[in-house]
Enzyme design. Structure first.
Site, short mmCIF file in Angstrom:
data_model
loop_
_atom_site.label_atom_id
_atom_site.label_comp_id
_atom_site.label_asym_id
_atom_site.label_seq_id
_atom_site.Cartn_x
_atom_site.Cartn_y
_atom_site.Cartn_z
N HIS A 62 26.56 50.13 61.40
CA HIS A 62 27.51 51.06 62.04
C HIS A 62 28.83 51.18 61.27
CE1 HIS A 62 24.73 50.46 65.34
NE2 HIS A 62 24.98 49.16 65.32
N SER A 85 25.43 54.12 57.85
CA SER A 85 25.40 53.62 59.21
C SER A 85 23.96 53.34 59.61
CB SER A 85 26.02 54.64 60.16
OG SER A 85 26.33 54.02 61.38
N SER A 90 26.96 56.30 65.56
CA SER A 90 27.92 55.20 65.62
C SER A 90 29.06 55.28 64.60
CB SER A 90 27.18 53.87 65.47
OG SER A 90 26.62 53.76 64.19
N ASP A 139 21.36 46.03 59.63
CA ASP A 139 21.53 45.94 61.09
C ASP A 139 20.40 46.73 61.72
OD1 ASP A 139 22.20 46.72 63.76
OD2 ASP A 139 24.27 46.10 63.37
N GLU A 205 21.84 41.53 60.92
CA GLU A 205 22.87 41.42 61.95
C GLU A 205 22.34 41.21 63.36
OE1 GLU A 205 26.09 41.44 61.64
OE2 GLU A 205 26.89 42.00 63.58
N ASN A 230 22.16 37.02 63.20
CA ASN A 230 22.17 37.22 64.65
C ASN A 230 22.17 35.91 65.42
OD1 ASN A 230 21.73 39.04 67.07
ND2 ASN A 230 19.98 37.65 67.26
N LYS A 235 27.69 34.60 66.51
CA LYS A 235 27.29 36.01 66.56
C LYS A 235 26.63 36.29 67.92
CE LYS A 235 25.40 40.05 65.86
NZ LYS A 235 24.58 40.73 66.89
N ASP A 239 29.30 38.30 70.02
CA ASP A 239 29.25 39.75 69.89
C ASP A 239 28.36 40.35 70.98
OD1 ASP A 239 27.88 42.11 68.99
OD2 ASP A 239 27.92 41.50 66.91
N ASN A 240 27.16 39.81 71.15
CA ASN A 240 26.24 40.36 72.16
C ASN A 240 26.82 40.24 73.56
OD1 ASN A 240 24.66 40.53 69.91
ND2 ASN A 240 22.96 39.32 70.69
N CYS A 244 29.65 43.26 74.44
CA CYS A 244 29.13 44.23 75.41
C CYS A 244 29.92 44.19 76.72
CB CYS A 244 27.65 43.96 75.69
SG CYS A 244 26.63 44.34 74.25
N HIS A 350 19.04 48.36 71.87
CA HIS A 350 19.11 48.67 70.46
C HIS A 350 18.57 50.06 70.18
CE1 HIS A 350 20.27 47.77 66.42
NE2 HIS A 350 19.19 48.41 66.02
N HIS A 404 31.99 47.43 69.68
CA HIS A 404 32.65 46.18 70.02
C HIS A 404 34.05 46.14 69.42
CE1 HIS A 404 28.99 45.06 71.69
NE2 HIS A 404 28.42 44.48 70.69
N SER A 412 31.25 37.98 64.10
CA SER A 412 29.96 38.39 63.54
C SER A 412 30.06 38.59 62.04
CB SER A 412 29.51 39.70 64.19
OG SER A 412 29.44 39.55 65.58
N GLN A 416 28.51 37.26 58.37
CA GLN A 416 27.91 38.09 57.33
C GLN A 416 28.46 37.73 55.94
OE1 GLN A 416 25.48 40.04 57.08
NE2 GLN A 416 25.05 41.06 59.03
#
Lengths: 485, 485, 485, 485
Positions: A62, A85, A90, A139, A205, A230, A235, A239-240, A244, A350, A404, A412, A416
């Site tokens: 993204h 992306s 996104s 990703d 990711e 991930n 991460k 992030d998840n 969210c 996803h 996010h 995250s 990476q």
């Protein structure tokens, strides 16, 4: 489709919506840097040594402001970067513009068609002479997929002369992939194999991409080493979950301005994404109902006072539906027909196939009224009532809001950077085989540590005697590998 | 100490506080059975086949009402059972009485001395002729420890004629262990080795005991197979988290009646136990501050709006202190001296050495005022101010309240039953070596599933096509082994 | 019934369960004082001047540790005090003992019969020669009721020679009241009128009592001035709300040890008490459903994600039922028959008639099994399933736990002290007529201010220019009378 | 400034940003209607009788989608309407366009200058021949102010020939008001008096305006009856609380995309608006600190675990600052200088003078960088660090997001419709004097009741016997006037 690559004055390629948004993008980049202490710490720690000197990195992720800070961290460490992306909605066009102007080759804009999307992906992987990238940041795994499918097709072609047939599949997206590969074969029959040969590895990711990688590992199809970013705790559990929790209500509010308090909200799936969504909705005053297949996750929801029912039980009473499963066919058109007028249906899982968009689009007599971009009301002919679908069933937090927030993406993306460094530094050591790896615990803890100062936190230090007592080094890692946090 | 075993009319041994409380215990057992659907389902599913026929099970685990339902599940499946508590304050005397009268040999009462505690442990392991138990249910590992230390001493004695010297250690508790073993050598030099030979395995309940087992596995010292029940998701992520969320405020309120709202509460450690405690205190209206050594757990706390500081930063401002670390020396007497008048200090971690009880007890001029059992005010001579210490630094939820509630213990104990069955059924197959094992994911999910009906939950079922899409069997297991929930 | 008053060595009357519990009571009193900064500040501010010198205060209010600190604040300001409880289960016997021994005449014990209860109330009002008290502290209005009914009966008797007939009423409690008054007429026909003449006024603690007072004011029946303490913000919005948020789960846990997480809990009524209960249950992980008659309160619940249904909708699915209405006939025996096995039924509203205890007790074939005091399982003959009723339908937080915690009661009781002072200081000024008054806003704010320091709070001060801008004095009051907080 | 009124094809006047946005506005209006059950119920109940036939209504209230549904409810009941916004940033241009095209005369756009703002207000009140409106819907009291100031000036002019002198005030906004009035005197010396004579009354929406009205009532300056809609429970306890709980994070996220979790947020003021803001920030994972002058509100915050400090204590540590006080000079430029880099400063209280915008703008060497409209970074010359100010210090939820969501505004605006109806229906009865009134409780309850069905709620009904017992009519009102909810 006749897309053409443009070039900056310095000769770098790009294709973005509007380069004149670069100044605005830069202002937001400046703000984001302050919120991304992990990435800035990487620049400070690793930048002087230029460890990525000579490395070509292609990213399919993204193209947002946060990703822009990641890209400029990679370039600050010496890399050359090309980017696209991983989702047609996104891209933040001002972020893309700033990066295209200042730092890397970007092929991304908000609202790509599927054909444009895969064109961008191909551009991102195409480094001209000498094959493809040294490293991939992926990703969802589309860049990885393209190379694997390309190699497969080339080998088949070499063996039997057969070229891929786009009509062999019903999946409209895979049709496009096959077309690209077929056309590629006409100009270079070793195109994807050259890429594979150069490639040091990929860092992936997200859950969906990681699942694909493990499947390829299992069947022996994986062509290069992969680091599963991930499943770094910093991460998937950040992030998840927290990402969210932030971006689901953000997307709902920007898209519909609907009051969440008082509403009945159904969250399909109670993994990390579902947990974040359910928490956000509950806190905003909704009554949340969760659907789950997994009894353990279901019991977790119950312990938080959340009811567990099936979608069928509540489909006609709920106001908001969110899919978070990573599976397909969660909300079907037959569900949607039974919903209340102006029920909101969205996906943050996803892929867009969590919602039966195809069933909806092809429903006889259905009428689509676009309220504004990414917010459509679909009216059923029998009832004249409508439902509101966000981001055409794709990731609503990226399609309807800005994804996010920077701080959690800093976690995250620091993973990476560390993963990319690890792959690159060990490219000749043979440490990584054609398998999927997770980062070691101490690096995961390091990522977290880099984010504490910004929040004013002060850690406690183990004494020597405490360290001995629990057999844990003073400097960590503090938990066994299987610890669940 | 001159303790003597008593016998029921049927000849079963016991030593409890007051057998006349058995009726009261039975009434509460009846209530608890309704709240423990997992255990009752085990009785229904496995009871008829009497799989434990011929098995002797010794348990060292808090002798509460919930444990009583566990014990009667084991006997319902055919086992003979002997039991002791794993904590000097955790026995519920009416539960012990009911079991002693009706179901198993029990040696446990609330408020044992350390000598009495180890006498009970020894009684629990002593099955008379023919050695010890076939199976052990352990919590914290004391039964396992006694056998391992016993075997070590016997082997040393055989080799060199040396008997253990209780004065060789400063640890008052270990002194007692050595004394027991030394005295045992006088009557039977193969006592513990006979136990070891008969033993099929142990299932261990808690973090502390599991840590000991892995250490023994690493050094090769482990004498028999062990199943780590603690790391079943349905144990560690339920009992530790939701159990403590329930029982921490329960203990605080029963012990002190203090209003939690408005107070500043410090939780030392943000593992599962700390997370449950922090959540409970926050929800009750306290301002919570967490101390942590692990940056990942610290970042999790921050994401919930909880401040991360060191104990030193807040010691003189906070009202409530809770240790949850599983480590030692967390709150020292020097901390306690600086606390506000009537600050509450308690431990829910595992051992009482999280709080420097020794430092407190030996502080010159300190005065102990017992408000009521398990609630002591310690007054410092310099300031005349006092702090309130719960359960003498031991597990406050068991010392001051009734421990975790039945429903969550049903999850934990269903894992125990399944683990015991697994060890027993595979006793001749060689499936389990002298190592530590966790239960397979599908059994973990089964435990959760057994608890959903009671809460009115309805699970969603995967379709075949969804199952294929995500490569997960329709009937589970639904997650990879490393999934963190 | 042959109860007899006892006397301390100093000659003060009392009737308590066990005077030897006085030491234990004193220890808890010492702790409570630290948690009751408002009362302690009153002692410091007003004590030296002894404003209550010569005043006789009778109190009818739960005889708990917190009330003990109130009583000793009144005596510290110079008053003579007599006390009884306003609920047959709410007395804490060690608190009663400490006060009886050290400070005031107490007639109260946990588990009075109704006859005993009214005997205590009468003792509390009886100051021997010279009539009754100068001031009354009332909770629920029973002391006030007795005087009003007494006066009415005396006047009727004087007029017509008729004595009250206990058989004229079906209400068993009112039967007792009439009996007492009838018997009183035999010894002194002006007993209650003498009381009335001496009485300066009453300060009433709670919603139910206040409602009675306003009804008497409306009909002109009110015999003396009354201060409505309940409607001080620092009372009704604190004690009712935060007090119940603390003490409802406390009562549930002590009585039943039930896990609240995962359960379905029905709260009848969403006033301040209901709001506190619903918040507590929700935070503990229950799914809460509220029943309401008032659409505004219902909409408030909905905004917090709480479902609004009728009792009939959920009676057979819920696990926990709590009445908080102040009304009668909320949960009838016909509801109870339909409940799940071991559903918990309790009341925290005010009177036990929120639950149809009479219907339950007289249900043909019903069986009562007392698990422990205040925790009864009632088994219906048809289904053999049972429900668990707490505190015989009376206030469960006082019957099964220790009521509200000290800190919040300090707010309520500081209002009481200020109200009593106000009545006493103005006894000759004519400021207060035979009406119901609330305390002025600035005193309400003062009560709050006295509780901030303990919690480490620092208030902001208005500047002169800000004060002018919003036309609010720098030192308050800061809100208009109708402000809702 | 040379603004000119435009006309629709039907001859209705307007001045909006872009009439071509009317279609988009209509689509959002359609959605909003479904979320505003109270207003739609008014249309259904009152529409057929056309009660406003012949009534001219002028409204000065944020020209949003929700207000558009209010306006079309007024027209559906027969009124003619003219409208302006009460805030220079709060207009939603597509809403203004839809109303201008379809329903009423609108003078409003996002981003007015102060001159333009007052020009719009004047246009809104100007009904041409025959004076002004019959009724005013006001928010903040600017329309009311203009008439009162106008009348005062005209009377002074008549008396002494003096015209208002704009240079007599330092307040730049009041300078404009005086200019308008002065210029008006040139064309019609009875302009505002004619308005006053025609005016039946005003209904005022918000705290600030209500405060002004009560001040005028006190001094006898109030020229016509006023209904205080703000203090309807279904307004102040809903829109202020739940509305801000929704729209504060919405504004923060749209303006800055900042992650709220982990941040330190300071909320100045803990009235209903502050309570909503603090709740939202806490739930999103921020650590919230509140500043307060009122000890009662402070104690409420403490009971929720929120720290009470002064702004000075935390100014250099916090990340987000929100003013909610309704007072002025809350955050001064000296505070802002000490803040962390990129600290966010915003106001949701009412007027922009809560934040010292003037001090900021005139700070020597300060540099303003506009990230995007309503989001400015102000960089201080000494430190080169900047702070981010939202909506130029004006209402950030309206400037940076879309204000409160439809559902909660339906509560507020249903009160407005009922208030306007009440004023209009009683215009000849003399029921309303030149005073400030609140709506009676039963109408307040009715507003709530109209919103329950949409949320699936089912109310309980009092039985006759319950109604008698608590002396409350079966159909309500259910609470005494002073009840605080």
């Amino acid at each position: 489709m006749a897309l053409s690559v443009e070039k900056t004055s310095s000769g770098r390629e790009y294709k973005v919506k509007d380069l004149s948004q670069a100044d605005f993008g830069r202002l937001e980049l400046d703000l984001a840097e302050v919120e991304m202490p992990g990435l800035m710490a990487c620049r400070a720690e690793f930048g002087p040594a230029q460890p990525f000197k000579g490395a070509r990195i292609s990213g399919s992720l993204h193209m947002t402001i946060q990703t822009a800070v990641l890209i400029e961290t990679l370039t600050a460490l010496g890399a050359e970067v090309r980017w696209c992306s991983c989702n047609i909605f996104s891209t933040q066009d001002h972020a893309a513009a700033a990066i295209a102007r200042d730092s890397a080759a970007v092929f991304a804009w908000k609202g790509e068609t599927l054909e444009e999307y895969w064109w961008c992906t191909e551009r991102c992987l195409d480094w001209g002479e000498g094959g493809g990238p040294d490293l991939i940041v992926d990703d969802g795994g589309d860049a990885t997929l393209l190379i694997h499918e390309g190699v497969k097709a080339e080998e088949e072609f070499e063996k039997s002369g057969t070229v891929p047939d786009p009509n062999s599949t019903d999946n409209p997206e895979f049709k496009i992939v096959l077309t690209i590969i077929r056309d590629g074969l006409k100009t270079d029959v070793r195109r994807y194999r050259k890429m594979k040969e150069r490639l040091v590895g990929v860092s992936e990711e997200t859950t969906t991409g990681v699942k694909r990688l493990y499947q390829m590992q299992e069947t022996g199809a994986l062509l290069f080493p992969a680091i599963n970013v991930n499943d770094s705790v910093t991460k998937s559990k950040f992030d998840n979950l927290y990402g969210c929790r932030h971006s689901l209500p953000d997307g709902l509010m920007r898209a519909t301005d609907v009051m969440i308090a008082g509403k009945v909200a159904v969250v399909c799936g109670y993994g990390d994404v579902g947990k974040g969504c359910a928490a956000a909705l509950k806190q905003a005053g909704a009554r949340v109902i969760v659907t789950e297949i997994d009894p353990i996750c279901a019991l977790q929801a119950l312990m938080e006072g959340i009811q567990i029912l099936t979608l069928e039980d509540v489909v006609s009473e709920a106001d908001i539906f969110v899919t978070t499963t990573g599976n397909k066919d969660i909300i079907m058109v037959d569900h949607m027909r039974k919903m209340k007028n102006n029920a909101i249906v969205c996906n943050i899982g996803h892929f867009d196939n969590e919602i039966d968009m195809n069933g909806l689009e092809t429903y006889p007599g259905v009428k689509r009224v676009t309220i504004k971009p990414q917010t459509d009301r679909w009216v059923f002919p029998e009832t004249k009532t409508g439902i509101i679908v966000l981001a055409e069933g794709r990731l609503m937090n990226l399609g309807c809001a800005t994804g996010h927030p920077s701080f959690v993406m800093s976690c995250s993306f620091t993973n990476q950077v560390i993963a990319q460094l690890e792959l690159w530094n060990e490219r000749k050591s043979g440490k990584y085989e054609k398998k999927v790896y997770v980062l070691p615990k101490h690096l995961d803890e390091k990522v977290a540590a880099l984010h504490l100062g910004k929040l004013g936190a002060k850690l406690t230090k183990l004494t020597k005697s405490q360290s001995d007592y629990i057999s844990i080094p003073v400097e960590g890692p503090y938990k066994p590998a299987a610890y669940r946090y």
